[in-house]
Design an enzyme around this catalytic site. Structure first.
Site, PDB file in Angstrom:
ATOM      1  N   ASP A  14     130.936 -36.902   5.036  1.00  0.00           N
ATOM      2  CA  ASP A  14     130.227 -35.766   5.648  1.00  0.00           C
ATOM      3  C   ASP A  14     129.219 -35.129   4.705  1.00  0.00           C
ATOM      4  O   ASP A  14     128.173 -34.645   5.142  1.00  0.00           O
ATOM      5  CB  ASP A  14     131.227 -34.684   6.077  1.00  0.00           C
ATOM      6  CG  ASP A  14     132.184 -35.181   7.148  1.00  0.00           C
ATOM      7  OD1 ASP A  14     131.959 -36.288   7.648  1.00  0.00           O
ATOM      8  OD2 ASP A  14     133.152 -34.459   7.458  1.00  0.00           O
ATOM      9  N   ASP A  49     106.724   2.765   1.317  1.00  0.00           N
ATOM     10  CA  ASP A  49     107.336   1.744   2.162  1.00  0.00           C
ATOM     11  C   ASP A  49     108.732   1.344   1.705  1.00  0.00           C
ATOM     12  O   ASP A  49     109.489   0.726   2.462  1.00  0.00           O
ATOM     13  CB  ASP A  49     106.458   0.480   2.178  1.00  0.00           C
ATOM     14  CG  ASP A  49     105.087   0.735   2.766  1.00  0.00           C
ATOM     15  OD1 ASP A  49     105.009   1.484   3.745  1.00  0.00           O
ATOM     16  OD2 ASP A  49     104.106   0.193   2.238  1.00  0.00           O
ATOM     17  N   GLU A  84     135.400 -27.549   4.097  1.00  0.00           N
ATOM     18  CA  GLU A  84     135.164 -27.045   2.741  1.00  0.00           C
ATOM     19  C   GLU A  84     133.693 -27.050   2.360  1.00  0.00           C
ATOM     20  O   GLU A  84     133.213 -26.218   1.599  1.00  0.00           O
ATOM     21  CB  GLU A  84     135.936 -27.886   1.709  1.00  0.00           C
ATOM     22  CG  GLU A  84     137.435 -27.905   1.894  1.00  0.00           C
ATOM     23  CD  GLU A  84     137.899 -29.129   2.672  1.00  0.00           C
ATOM     24  OE1 GLU A  84     137.092 -29.639   3.478  1.00  0.00           O
ATOM     25  OE2 GLU A  84     139.051 -29.546   2.486  1.00  0.00           O
ATOM     26  N   ASP A 111     103.305  -2.272   0.831  1.00  0.00           N
ATOM     27  CA  ASP A 111     102.971  -2.426  -0.585  1.00  0.00           C
ATOM     28  C   ASP A 111     103.124  -1.141  -1.383  1.00  0.00           C
ATOM     29  O   ASP A 111     103.168  -1.166  -2.600  1.00  0.00           O
ATOM     30  CB  ASP A 111     101.540  -2.944  -0.744  1.00  0.00           C
ATOM     31  CG  ASP A 111     100.506  -2.043  -0.072  1.00  0.00           C
ATOM     32  OD1 ASP A 111     100.915  -1.045   0.569  1.00  0.00           O
ATOM     33  OD2 ASP A 111      99.307  -2.336  -0.172  1.00  0.00           O
ATOM     34  N   VAL A 165     144.515 -27.318   5.523  1.00  0.00           N
ATOM     35  CA  VAL A 165     143.531 -27.524   4.462  1.00  0.00           C
ATOM     36  C   VAL A 165     142.506 -28.569   4.882  1.00  0.00           C
ATOM     37  O   VAL A 165     141.296 -28.415   4.659  1.00  0.00           O
ATOM     38  CB  VAL A 165     144.229 -27.944   3.148  1.00  0.00           C
ATOM     39  CG1 VAL A 165     143.193 -28.329   2.092  1.00  0.00           C
ATOM     40  CG2 VAL A 165     145.109 -26.816   2.640  1.00  0.00           C
ATOM     41  N   ASN A 169     135.923 -35.841   4.500  1.00  0.00           N
ATOM     42  CA  ASN A 169     135.442 -34.452   4.448  1.00  0.00           C
ATOM     43  C   ASN A 169     134.331 -34.247   3.426  1.00  0.00           C
ATOM     44  O   ASN A 169     133.394 -33.474   3.660  1.00  0.00           O
ATOM     45  CB  ASN A 169     136.595 -33.504   4.122  1.00  0.00           C
ATOM     46  CG  ASN A 169     137.516 -33.299   5.314  1.00  0.00           C
ATOM     47  OD1 ASN A 169     137.220 -33.761   6.407  1.00  0.00           O
ATOM     48  ND2 ASN A 169     138.627 -32.618   5.097  1.00  0.00           N
ATOM     49  N   ASP A 187     102.698  -2.320   7.474  1.00  0.00           N
ATOM     50  CA  ASP A 187     101.802  -1.302   6.956  1.00  0.00           C
ATOM     51  C   ASP A 187     100.366  -1.777   7.158  1.00  0.00           C
ATOM     52  O   ASP A 187     100.109  -2.986   7.156  1.00  0.00           O
ATOM     53  CB  ASP A 187     102.089  -1.100   5.466  1.00  0.00           C
ATOM     54  CG  ASP A 187     101.271   0.021   4.865  1.00  0.00           C
ATOM     55  OD1 ASP A 187     101.246   1.105   5.459  1.00  0.00           O
ATOM     56  OD2 ASP A 187     100.648  -0.205   3.820  1.00  0.00           O
TER      57      ASP A 187
END
Length: 928
Positions: free
Chosen positions: A761, A667, A314, A663, A309, A757, A356
């Protein structure tokens, strides 16, 4: 529901509708000019079904929500939640173990992360399933038909094959139909075929193999009438129309995972394999060392699971979501609106942009480019419907009002129009609009001309006549006719021409010269019109006919026009080239026009081996042949929606990340098939906007370049914080695992690991998502889409892992086991505090060397301070870390010994000084 069997039976024809004569069509449909009877219409409605788009069974909102939990990374996190809850329950029921609350907090935190990702993903995917609804909104709500010989208005969905529909300017066409009467009829089909100008319609029979864009005797559902009037007999309704076929393709195109989703999936698999393998090994070794008693096995299992874990980053899915959301906000500021968050990153990986032409690379506004009059070739500057521009001869400005021939041509061509110009837009035919705007550039306004020279008669344009004439009365009582049309038709009816204000005889030599100029203009993909005039005897105005008005004309000149490229599109194409991105033009327009526009934009260069293909040429190629040349083709002309899908498919098969812009309705399928679908927000239809991943709010091709830069920056930042999180997670697994295997006290407690964690972080990782783009972000080629997120960074991850393991573990071991003091709880708390502080500060220093793949923190110099969010997050995390031992939280002690603080912090600074020397190999402090 539509009766598909009945329709298939009806469609078993000897030849297509457009290749039949009018009488054959009516006979096949068993109807006459009076239309169907009400009874027959009712029977056909029962037989063929409603004229509406039928939606296939689509994914339900619940299924969309459930799918959010099928991602491998999310599954890993859900397993982590279950394990954390299990550990918490086990600890709460075991008197000898505490810390159950920490496990529950961990479970709640991870659950919140999973819920956040599920909600964001659900909202984005739910919106992307609305494309078919937009198709339905485009269908005409009402239609005028003949029933029992009388004109009536009915709901468009009740139109059936065989109905005679009545068409007038402004009407939206309710179904595909064969024209049986046409008077100056023109339809706007750009949304369906990509044709940039209104199409002249007639009853003329065309070849069986003629493409949709060239079927002049057919009108199509979803398009609309811009000029004239007519009648047509319905040949196809609902999903059997050309519009319905596109709707079918939009529904059948399967959504694919974005490159980012694929990479995160692969990353999660590798990460899960490593974590599980490591924990299994630790579990087996610990069981062997501790013995095979049930209680020992349970304790060892919980330790191994807790390590798993702690090793799962996470925060990664949450930070990815936040990074994409922040990137989406920045792109919105640049007029690129994201419909799917993951599309932001994908855009940065694009290697080919299939664009296009009409309205995307070009203005979608016909513009006069060149004029021939009085033996002079005159260039006209300016783009679109804004009346700004100059008239130039050899690059030198010309006073249009002072030049008699040019002024006459501008006045004559403007008077011979029915369109209107309101200063920014054209109401009516775009070709006529171009003539009005050209005159306006010379200061000649149509409304002023019409007041001075009121119209007294008109001979309208038809596809058979190929010309239009208007008759005007001058203030002095004189009457003049002004005529415009196909140059060869106009020349046939001229006997004189204007040269320098003088009417001279039109010789055969001069006719050939004019036709040669016409061919040269056409060779430049210009649409050319001839302009002429004639003075009419005022007494003859009572009986005006073709003979009186359109014979014995005086030729004035030629006008060449085109839907011009956007100026900003030229710059954008060049920037794409610098960024290693190939631009491909895909259009339904003619090959000659497409090539001319492509050359002007720089997409097609005369000195490179790039190719141009038409739809028919593409059809003639086998899949194997096309796959070999697809990367060489820069321009596709006269293509259908099926062709666009095939182009995107084979580019992707060759490993490209493909963006498709457009457009029109035509398309939409290709937009959905591509890696990134980019729709125009202003001129685009609802269909394309709903099928697209990104919508350009300003319809500007140049905005794509800004969006690509934003996409590359987003991916760079994802790499940065992924790199940072991986440098800071596995060291804890190794550290705790090693000490557990050796039977020693653990250097860090579970709350400390959770703090590292999520708190230590989390802030810096989020701040990395806001890092500004690097200087060379648009000067480097697209990244290899097959590369992983952490490609090229594993050596640095391993080095950081070893450094954290050795220094944190060494500092703890030295403080607790090597110092001569007794092994007391206080000594253990102090050792853990030093290890915790050292580990925390290393991560706060390491984050600075995650900001660039090319430069160390010293080499970046002043650029270190551009990310104020990172600076703030590091300072806040540092202060919070110091406050933890100050208040004695998480089993820590306040370090009242300055030497202990110095050792902890100096050891952690190795992340700033030692690693850059190893991996960048250059001097640290060099301000730029």
């Amino acid at each position: 529901m539509i009766n598909s069997n009945a329709i298939k039976a009806m469609l078993q024809l000897s030849k297509p509708w457009h290749a039949m004569k009018t009488e054959e069509v009516l006979d096949e449909l068993k109807v006459d000019q009076e239309g169907l009877s009400r009874q027959e219409a009712s029977e056909r409605l029962q037989k063929y079904g409603y004229n509406e788009l039928v939606e296939r069974k689509r994914i339900t909102p619940f299924q969309i929500f459930v799918n959010q939990f099928k991602d491998i990374f999310v599954i890993m996190l859900l397993i982590a939640v279950a394990i954390s809850v299990a550990i918490g329950w086990y600890k709460s029921t075991t008197a000898a173990n505490g810390g159950a609350l920490d496990e529950y907090v961990d479970a709640i935190t991870i659950s919140a992360i999973v819920a956040l990702n599920a909600i964001v993903g659900f909202v984005q995917e739910y919106r992307s399933e609305k494309a078919i609804e937009a198709m339905k909104r485009l269908a005409a709500p009402r239609a005028r038909v003949y029933r029992d010989g009388k004109e009536i208005v009915i709901p468009a969905k009740e139109v059936v094959p065989g109905d005679i529909i009545i068409l007038e300017a402004g009407d939206r066409i309710p179904a595909d139909a064969r024209i049986i009467e046409a008077i100056e009829l023109k339809t706007e089909e750009a949304a369906l075929t990509g044709e940039s100008t209104p199409v002249n319609k007639s009853m003329e029979v065309v070849d069986e193999k003629t493409s949709v864009s060239d079927r002049v005797n057919m009108v199509f559902m979803g398009t609309h009438v811009t000029y004239g009037r007519g009648k047509a007999v319905v040949t196809a309704t609902g999903m059997n129309t050309e519009f319905g076929k596109i709707a079918e393709m939009v529904q059948t195109v399967e959504e694919e995972e974005t490159p980012l989703q694929q990479k995160l999936g692969r990353f999660a698999k590798k990460l899960g394999t490593i974590i599980v393998a490591a924990c299994v090994i630790i579990f087996i070794l610990e069981v062997i060392r501790e013995g095979y008693h049930l209680e020992n096995i349970v304790d060892v299992f919980m330790t191994a699971v807790a390590l798993a874990v702690s090793a799962v980053p996470e925060g990664l899915p949450a930070v990815v979501t936040v990074c994409l959301a922040l990137g989406a906000r920045e792109l919105a500021k640049r007029n690129a609106l994201l419909r799917r968050l993951a599309s932001a990153e994908t855009l940065g990986a694009v290697t080919v942009i299939c664009s296009d032409k009409t309205g995307t690379l070009t203005k979608g506004e016909m513009t006069v480019r060149k004029i021939y009059t009085g033996e002079k070739i005159i260039d006209v500057s300016g783009v679109g419907y804004e009346a700004k521009g100059e008239f130039l001869i050899d690059g030198k400005p010309l006073n249009a009002k002072a030049d008699y021939d040019l002024r006459l041509l501008l006045e004559a061509s403007t008077l011979c129009t029915n369109a209107q110009h309101d200063g920014a837009n054209i109401i009516g035919d775009t070709t006529e609009g171009a003539l009005i705007v050209a005159a306006a550039k010379a200061g000649i306004k149509k409304e002023d001309l019409e007041k001075t020279f009121p119209r007294v008669h008109e001979m309208p344009f038809t596809s058979e006549r190929k010309r239009m004439a208007t008759v005007h009365k001058l203030p002095d009582g004189k009457v003049f006719a002004y005529v415009k049309g196909a140059p060869e038709i106009i020349l046939e009816r001229c006997i004189h021409m204007m040269i320098n204000g003088e009417k001279t005889r039109l010789s055969d030599r001069k006719r050939k010269e004019i036709l040669k100029v016409n061919e040269e203009m056409a060779g430049e993909a210009l649409r050319v019109l001839g302009v002429a005039f004639k003075e009419i005897d005022p007494s003859a105005t009572e009986k005006l006919d073709e003979e009186t008005v359109e014979n014995g004309l005086v030729f004035v000149g030629l006008v060449g026009m085109i839907d011009p490229p956007r100026e900003e599109a030229k710059i954008a194409v060049k920037k794409c080239e610098e960024a290693g991105i190939k631009t491909v033009m895909i259009t339904g327009d003619h090959k000659l026009t497409a090539v001319a526009v492509a050359k002007e934009l720089g997409i097609l260069k005369s000195n490179e081996a790039s190719m141009t293909l038409t739809g028919s040429e593409l059809d003639a190629l086998s899949d194997e042949e096309f796959e070999k040349i697809v990367e060489k083709v820069s321009v596709y002309a006269r293509v259908s929606p099926e062709h666009k899908l095939r182009i995107v498919k084979f580019l992707k098969k060759n490993g490209h990340i493909v963006a498709m812009t457009g457009d029109g309705v035509n398309d939409a399928p290709a937009l959905k098939q591509s890696d990134i679908g980019i729709a125009m927000g202003i001129s685009g239809t609802d269909v394309t906007r709903e099928a697209a991943d990104i919508v350009l709010a300003d319809d500007n091709f140049a905005t794509i370049v800004n969006a690509v830069e934003g996409g590359r920056t987003i991916y760079d930042n994802i790499r940065k914080f992924s790199f940072f999180l991986m440098r800071c997670n596995f060291d804890e697994l190794a550290l705790i695992g090693t000490f557990a295997l050796l039977g020693l006290e653990l250097p860090l407690t579970a709350p400390m690991i959770l703090w590292l964690n999520l708190v230590t972080d989390g802030g810096p990782a989020l701040a990395l998502t806001m890092d500004p783009p690097e200087k060379d972000v648009m000067k480097r080629p697209p990244r290899n889409p097959r590369e992983g997120i952490l490609h090229g960074r594993f050596a640095s991850i391993i080095a950081t892992f070893i450094l954290q393991f050795v220094l944190t573990g060494g500092l703890f071991y030295w403080q607790y086991y090597l110092l001569p003091d007794p092994l007391t709880p206080e000594k253990l708390a102090k050792a853990r505090t030093m290890a915790f502080v050292r580990a925390t500060f290393q991560e706060l220093f390491v984050v600075w060397n995650c900001r660039s793949e090319k430069h160390s923190v010293g080499r970046m110099g002043k650029d270190n301070f551009k990310n104020k969010f990172l600076l703030i997050s590091v300072v806040v995390s540092a202060i919070a870390t110091i406050l933890v031992p100050y208040f004695g939280l998480m089993g820590t002690l306040w370090l009242d010994d300055p030497i202990a603080w110095t050792l902890a912090i100096v050891a952690s600074m190795s992340g700033l000084f030692i690693l850059p020397e190893i991996f960048y190999g250059r001097k640290i402090w060099k301000w730029q």
